[in-house]
Design a protein around this motif. Structure first.
Motif, mmCIF file in Angstrom:
data_model
loop_
_atom_site.group_PDB
_atom_site.id
_atom_site.type_symbol
_atom_site.label_atom_id
_atom_site.label_comp_id
_atom_site.label_asym_id
_atom_site.label_seq_id
_atom_site.Cartn_x
_atom_site.Cartn_y
_atom_site.Cartn_z
ATOM 1 N N GLY A 253 0.663 -1.118 0.027
ATOM 2 C CA GLY A 253 0.016 0.001 -0.145
ATOM 3 C C GLY A 253 0.791 1.096 -0.037
ATOM 4 O O GLY A 253 2.093 1.163 0.571
ATOM 5 N N LEU A 254 0.196 2.220 -0.414
ATOM 6 C CA LEU A 254 1.207 3.655 -0.567
ATOM 7 C C LEU A 254 1.625 4.051 0.473
ATOM 8 O O LEU A 254 2.749 4.482 0.789
ATOM 9 C CB LEU A 254 0.195 4.564 -1.318
ATOM 10 N N SER A 255 0.826 3.800 1.846
ATOM 11 C CA SER A 255 1.069 4.743 3.049
ATOM 12 C C SER A 255 2.221 3.761 3.492
ATOM 13 O O SER A 255 3.365 4.451 3.905
ATOM 14 C CB SER A 255 0.031 4.357 4.149
ATOM 15 N N SER A 256 2.307 2.475 3.583
ATOM 16 C CA SER A 256 3.474 1.778 3.999
ATOM 17 C C SER A 256 4.774 2.031 3.278
ATOM 18 O O SER A 256 6.031 2.353 3.708
ATOM 19 C CB SER A 256 3.494 0.491 4.350
ATOM 20 N N ALA A 257 4.571 2.176 1.853
ATOM 21 C CA ALA A 257 5.671 2.264 0.900
ATOM 22 C C ALA A 257 6.146 3.847 1.286
ATOM 23 O O ALA A 257 7.525 4.157 1.169
ATOM 24 C CB ALA A 257 5.135 2.501 -0.487
#
Lengths: 268, 259, 313
Positions: C87-91
């Motif tokens: 997911g973008l947030s963890s990336a």
């Protein structure tokens, strides 16, 4: 200056044994710390944060009260489940140990149950109890129940007949036997089971918190993991180990004071 | 005068593994009067300890009757307090707590118990160790504590199963003297089991010799020598010879049965 | 003598991996991790249609169960895996803490908010005071869920009860009334509807974060540097997958339905409901980073320019 050195040497020689023991126990920790520092210099910070970042994380978590909150949450959870396990396992263990019929009926079930770790039950427990205090209590209960039960059974079964005979020939009735002979004789084994049960319960709780909880040291570790804050992960691990050590230490002290009559039977 | 203890046709059978019934004791009958000191002796395995346990009520599948003061008894109790071979004490209790155990079970308050138990400890010379734990005591001291406990339970008859078997020769002698002194002082009736013929003769008014398995009463020997007895006197040695020969006989029988 | 030999062999075996992993052999296939969910469709399609082969790159695909973002992050950090999607947030958190870059996207990450049919919740403001199942702090669903609530002036910590229930158990928890609402994955929303347990309240991405890359691919800096062309080829193959999916919903649904255990009809619904695109829009990513930073999940602001490196044409 003279007085200080004299005083210091007096203290050291007075409680010589205890201080010596403490210092010996400290050596591996110091070595670990030095080794950690050295390795962290060579590795990427995300693989192994250096000790000072972990100390930073500690001071931050302590100042905001975060560490205390999570620690208290874990301890409250474990208290409930653990005490409940003792409440059920010890009387049941005494019953199974003393009555053949109870033993025949319940032993197969007991033996099977002991091999199912709490973690395996988590999906079911979360389904039935949701997450939160009740589910945690059940998970911890299950972790502590088996070892306490089994040690109690073995303790009761192992009570030497000579003690029972002694009591009988001095006029003990059936009601006396349980409280004055069976339980005191089985107590060392029960304590062993209790200590084992505590460590199982602690571990089960951390696992449960990691999977389905909003508070607690296990949650803290998982949260840090997801935020990729490895230094907080290590902080959590150290705290878990430390609390575990405290619990075990206080347990042993209590055990030793209650069982001081065993000293003669243990080889030092 | 009514006897203190009567045994009527005591028979004990063990069901052994291969279905063969083992007869340990066969029709034992005996009579003991108040303040008697009676010793039971016989070859190993003849059932002496079993007999004592039957009297104490710690063994309860047997035929026959045990009659104490004219009443039939079966359950264990302080009226027939037994001191075991290993001088068992409850290890989690202090010496004094062991000694006053019988009174504690009766609900007698602590203050009253304490006075009495300290007296008995003084009697056996252990008042310094009242608050020690059994593990801190030597074998002989534990034996003395066990004796004090048995005496404090105020039994009608005190039963002793090889009480001095585990002690060295000198301590054994001292303990024999101690026991005799205690019995004479308290005027208690005593039934002792021992392997030592010398001990039997030195202590007892009567010696009951049991045969090899199945155990029966072979012979009852009166010992009419005055106290204190001289182990080297000619009468002593004579009685010893007689008893020794009888036991030898039984031992030979045991060997033959096993062949 | 014998024991000495055995010990030497053991030590040799233990040391060996340290030497082997430091060299990047050119012939070695690139290990690509996927999480078994609808978002793996581009990879499934690329493998099925041979896009990787056609681009001329050797790829080894490894499957992880859905929700394994942290395992994939850790695999990439340790070198076990070369790349994967998260997911973008963890990336974004990863690029601030680890030497990784975002190099491609294949879709948004829609997180339908579902509510129990009997919960009585009619609109978003009805979520106030209710029990909502979410994932951990730092995950996309947690981020979007909180963002949604704050847009409607609901304080996620005070006015609603955010509970952490593992994704597989959310439907049953909803059925049993343990929770009133949940932030879930598209396939779970479709499943919940087909089982008569839940209905979709809102699609937050469609509503508030349109065209925002949600599923992004990350890889170690070092790998992108040393094998730039291979990574480019993979990004290109993924782009082709995305284009193919947009033109062949039905076939995609068939490929995916076997893998994730949904009937082809339901799978088709899921495929249709997701916006598949490969445009790694930095402006949209910056907006997400802003919101993440404000929420406290990020301790320092990520460098979007160096951390997001679009590699497809």
């Amino acid at each position: 200056m003279e007085h200080v050195t004299i005083g210091l040497s007096a203290i050291i020689t007075k409680d010589n044994k205890l201080i010596k023991k403490f210092l010996y126990g400290l050596i591996p920790f110091i070595l670990l710390l030095v080794g950690w520092w050295a390795i962290s210099l060579r590795l990427e910070s995300y693989l192994l944060p250096s000790p000072d970042t972990v100390i930073d994380a500690f001071s931050k978590a302590i100042c905001t009260g975060e560490l205390l909150r999570h620690t208290v949450s874990s301890m409250v959870k474990i208290a409930g489940g653990y005490l409940l396990a003792l409440l059920f396992a010890i009387p049941l263990g005494i019953m199974i140990g003393l009555w053949q019929r109870a033993h025949d009926m319940l032993n197969p079930l007991v033996q099977m149950a002991r091999f199912v770790p709490s973690i395996a039950l988590i999906p079911i427990i979360v389904l039935w109890f949701g997450i939160g205090y009740q589910a945690a209590t059940v998970i911890i209960f299950w972790g502590a129940f088996s070892p306490v039960l089994i040690s109690t059974i073995s303790g009761v079964e192992g009570v030497e007949i000579e003690y029972v005979d002694f009591a009988l020939t001095h006029g003990a009735q059936r009601r006396h036997l349980l409280t004055k002979v069976i339980i005191p004789a089985a107590l060392p084994d029960i304590f062993v089971g209790m200590r084992l049960g505590l460590s199982y319960a602690w571990r089960a709780m951390i696992a449960a918190e990691m999977l389905a909880s909003k508070f607690g040291l296990g949650y803290l570790i998982m949260d840090a993991r997801w935020l990729m804050q490895t230094e907080r992960v290590i902080m959590g691990i150290i705290t878990i180990g430390f609390i575990g050590l405290l619990l075990d230490f206080s347990f042993r002290s209590a055990e030793e004071s209650m069982l001081k009559w065993r000293k003669g039977m243990v080889l030092k | 005068m009514k006897p203190k203890l009567e045994l009527r046709d005591i028979t004990k059978m063990f069901a052994s593994d291969n279905e063969r019934r083992l007869i340990a004791l066969n029709d034992i009958s005996l009579s003991i009067n108040e303040s008697d000191v009676v010793v039971i002796i016989g070859p190993s395995g003849c059932g002496k300890t079993t007999l004592l346990k039957i009297i104490a009520g710690l063994e309860n599948s047997y035929k026959g009757e045990v009659i104490l003061e004219g009443k039939s008894v079966k359950a264990p109790g302080p009226d027939r307090c037994m001191v075991s071979q290993m001088a068992t004490l409850l290890p989690w209790r202090t010496v004094i707590q062991n000694v006053e155990f019988s009174k504690e079970l009766l609900g007698i308050p602590k203050a009253d118990r304490k006075k009495e138990s300290l007296e008995y400890l003084k009697l056996v010379g252990l008042e310094q160790f009242a608050f020690s734990y059994p593990f801190e005591l030597s074998g002989g001291m534990r034996q003395r504590a066990a004796l004090a406990a048995a005496l404090m339970s105020d039994p009608e008859i005190i039963l002793l199963d090889e009480p001095f078997g585990a002690l060295d020769a000198q301590t054994r002698k001292d303990m024999q003297e101690e026991l005799l002194r205690l019995l004479q002082r308290t005027k208690k009736t005593a039934l002792l089991v021992t392997h030592s013929i010398e001990e039997a003769i030195w202590l007892s008014d009567r010696i009951v010799i049991i045969t090899a398995r199945p155990g029966r009463v072979k012979e009852v020997v009166q010992v009419n020598l005055p106290h204190p007895r001289n182990r080297t006197s000619s009468e002593f040695i004579e009685i010893r010879k007689v008893i020794s020969e009888m036991i030898e006989e039984e031992v030979k029988l045991t060997k033959r049965n096993h062949v | 003598m014998r024991i000495k030999n055995i010990l030497m062999i053991m030590v040799g075996l233990l040391i060996m991996p340290f030497f082997v992993s430091t060299s990047e052999a050119v012939e070695r296939p690139i290990v690509l991790a996927l999480q078994n969910s609808q978002y793996a469709a581009p990879i499934y399609v690329a493998v099925e249609k041979g896009f990787f082969k056609q681009e001329g790159v050797n790829v080894e695909v490894r499957s992880f169960p859905s929700g394994s973002s942290s395992a994939i992050h850790e695999g990439i950090a340790s070198g076990d895996l070369d790349m994967g999607y998260v997911g973008l947030s963890s990336a974004l958190i990863a690029i601030t803490r680890r030497p990784v870059v975002i190099f491609a996207t294949t879709s948004v990450c829609e997180v339908p908010i579902i509510v129990g049919l009997n919960s009585g919740i009619k609109d978003i403001s009805g979520l106030k005071g209710k029990k909502i199942a979410v994932s951990r702090r730092g995950t996309w669903s947690d981020f979007i869920g909180r963002d949604l609530l704050s847009r409607y002036n609901i304080n996620p910590d005070k006015d609603a009860d955010m509970v952490m229930i593992p994704m597989p158990e959310r439907l049953i928890a909803m059925k049993n009334g343990i929770i009133d609402a949940a932030v879930v994955s598209p396939w779970l929303a479709v499943k919940g509807r087909s089982m008569g347990i839940s209905k979709v309240l809102v699609l937050p991405i469609e509503k508030f974060w349109p065209q925002t890359p949600g599923i992004v691919y990350i890889a170690r800096n070092e790998l992108v540097k040393n094998r730039k062309y291979d990574v480019k080829k993979i990004a290109q193959a993924l782009k082709r997958s995305v284009d193919y999916i947009n033109q062949n919903h039905k076939e995609t649904a068939e490929i995916v339905s076997q893998k994730i255990g949904l009937s082809p009809e339901l799978a088709l619904e899921v495929v249709k409901s997701i916006l598949w695109f490969s445009d790694l829009r930095k402006d949209k990513i910056r907006m997400v980073a802003d919101a993440l930073y404000k929420s406290g999940c990020l301790t320092k602001f990520p460098d979007i320019d160096s951390g997001v490196v679009p590699l497809s044409n």
